[in-house]
Design an enzyme around this catalytic site. Sequence first.
Site, PDB file in Angstrom:
ATOM      1  N   LEU A  44       0.850  -1.183   0.000  1.00  0.00           N
ATOM      2  CA  LEU A  44       0.000   0.000   0.000  1.00  0.00           C
ATOM      3  C   LEU A  44       0.888   1.236   0.000  1.00  0.00           C
ATOM      4  O   LEU A  44       2.087   1.163   0.254  1.00  0.00           O
ATOM      5  CB  LEU A  44      -0.902  -0.001   1.235  1.00  0.00           C
ATOM      6  CG  LEU A  44      -1.914  -1.148   1.325  1.00  0.00           C
ATOM      7  CD1 LEU A  44      -2.672  -1.073   2.636  1.00  0.00           C
ATOM      8  CD2 LEU A  44      -2.873  -1.132   0.144  1.00  0.00           C
ATOM      9  N   SER A  45       0.294   2.393  -0.246  1.00  0.00           N
ATOM     10  CA  SER A  45       1.099   3.612  -0.245  1.00  0.00           C
ATOM     11  C   SER A  45       1.738   3.839   1.117  1.00  0.00           C
ATOM     12  O   SER A  45       2.866   4.327   1.195  1.00  0.00           O
ATOM     13  CB  SER A  45       0.256   4.823  -0.660  1.00  0.00           C
ATOM     14  OG  SER A  45      -0.862   4.985   0.174  1.00  0.00           O
ATOM     15  N   GLU A  46       1.036   3.469   2.205  1.00  0.00           N
ATOM     16  CA  GLU A  46       1.639   3.518   3.541  1.00  0.00           C
ATOM     17  C   GLU A  46       1.108   2.410   4.432  1.00  0.00           C
ATOM     18  O   GLU A  46      -0.054   1.993   4.312  1.00  0.00           O
ATOM     19  CB  GLU A  46       1.385   4.870   4.233  1.00  0.00           C
ATOM     20  CG  GLU A  46       2.295   5.989   3.798  1.00  0.00           C
ATOM     21  CD  GLU A  46       1.618   6.947   2.845  1.00  0.00           C
ATOM     22  OE1 GLU A  46       2.264   7.911   2.418  1.00  0.00           O
ATOM     23  OE2 GLU A  46       0.439   6.724   2.514  1.00  0.00           O
ATOM     24  N   THR A  47       1.979   1.965   5.320  1.00  0.00           N
ATOM     25  CA  THR A  47       1.650   1.040   6.400  1.00  0.00           C
ATOM     26  C   THR A  47       2.180   1.664   7.684  1.00  0.00           C
ATOM     27  O   THR A  47       3.290   2.191   7.709  1.00  0.00           O
ATOM     28  CB  THR A  47       2.314  -0.331   6.170  1.00  0.00           C
ATOM     29  OG1 THR A  47       1.819  -0.893   4.957  1.00  0.00           O
ATOM     30  CG2 THR A  47       2.035  -1.279   7.316  1.00  0.00           C
ATOM     31  N   HIS A  76      -2.768  10.775   5.463  1.00  0.00           N
ATOM     32  CA  HIS A  76      -3.784   9.728   5.598  1.00  0.00           C
ATOM     33  C   HIS A  76      -3.359   8.671   6.611  1.00  0.00           C
ATOM     34  O   HIS A  76      -4.202   8.129   7.339  1.00  0.00           O
ATOM     35  CB  HIS A  76      -4.177   9.167   4.214  1.00  0.00           C
ATOM     36  CG  HIS A  76      -3.663   7.830   3.843  1.00  0.00           C
ATOM     37  ND1 HIS A  76      -2.428   7.647   3.245  1.00  0.00           N
ATOM     38  CD2 HIS A  76      -4.210   6.594   3.942  1.00  0.00           C
ATOM     39  CE1 HIS A  76      -2.251   6.360   3.001  1.00  0.00           C
ATOM     40  NE2 HIS A  76      -3.314   5.701   3.409  1.00  0.00           N
TER      41      HIS A  76
END
Length: 276
Positions: A44-47, A76
């Site tokens: 994902l774009s961030e974890t 986010h």
Amino acid sequence: MTRRFAQIDVFSRQPTRGNPLAVVVDADGLDDETLAAFARWTNLSETTFLLPPTHPDADYRVRIFTPGGELPFAGHPTLGSAHAWLAAGGVPKADRIVQECGVGLVSVRADAQRLAFAAPPLSRTGSVDEVIVDEVAAALGVGREEIAAAEWVVNGPDWMLLVLDSADRVQGLEPDMAALGSHKVGVVGPYLEDSEIAYEVRAFAPGIGVPEDPVTGSLNAGVAIWMRAAGRVPEQYVAAQGAAVGRAGRIHITDDGTDIWVGGDCVTVIDGTVEL
């Protein structure tokens, strides 16, 4: 080891229409290599990984990873992490949630509708060098004359902001991701004055494994600070992001005279455990 895990959709009330965030709620004891490997695995774009705070005023500490590495702050992930922390039983010490992260302490407020974080101050501002603007414009497929402003709005990620003349022009961009390289580029364009949405936003960061981010809190925070200072937007407005990748993110900006708040709806899509 079994750890609590959630996947949150941020900047949308409807699952699958915002920006997903993976959250490991009990991340204490995990080493850096494991954090980075799991972020690459989720893709994902961030974890994010929630940890006990080290600052006495903080409610929790978060570490934020993209598939390409760690970030000191991202928007986010801030809202999604706060949502997951509350859902796991977290109780703020005061009237607002205080998140500890790489840029320091970030306040998050919750009301009946949504969460919102106080936009951190910009660590870099000013006009982008014309050589870089020309390079990025070519990668985006726009003429230099189409760019009304090119500004640094850095608050963690090294975002540069390009302002185009319309939301339609922003939506129609077809960037050359290889040519963008390591640049982190946010592009905004206004809707017509009678629209409920003020701006269309897109964000590109192929160098950290995120060719196009569906909905980007850090960029919108930087945009809001610059737009307000430049007198381009009112005290409250709504931005849209994600249409180009099949999403319908909505970012709610409010300037209360002290802080600029970046708000968004959050919904839990996956709630369970992970073995790490």
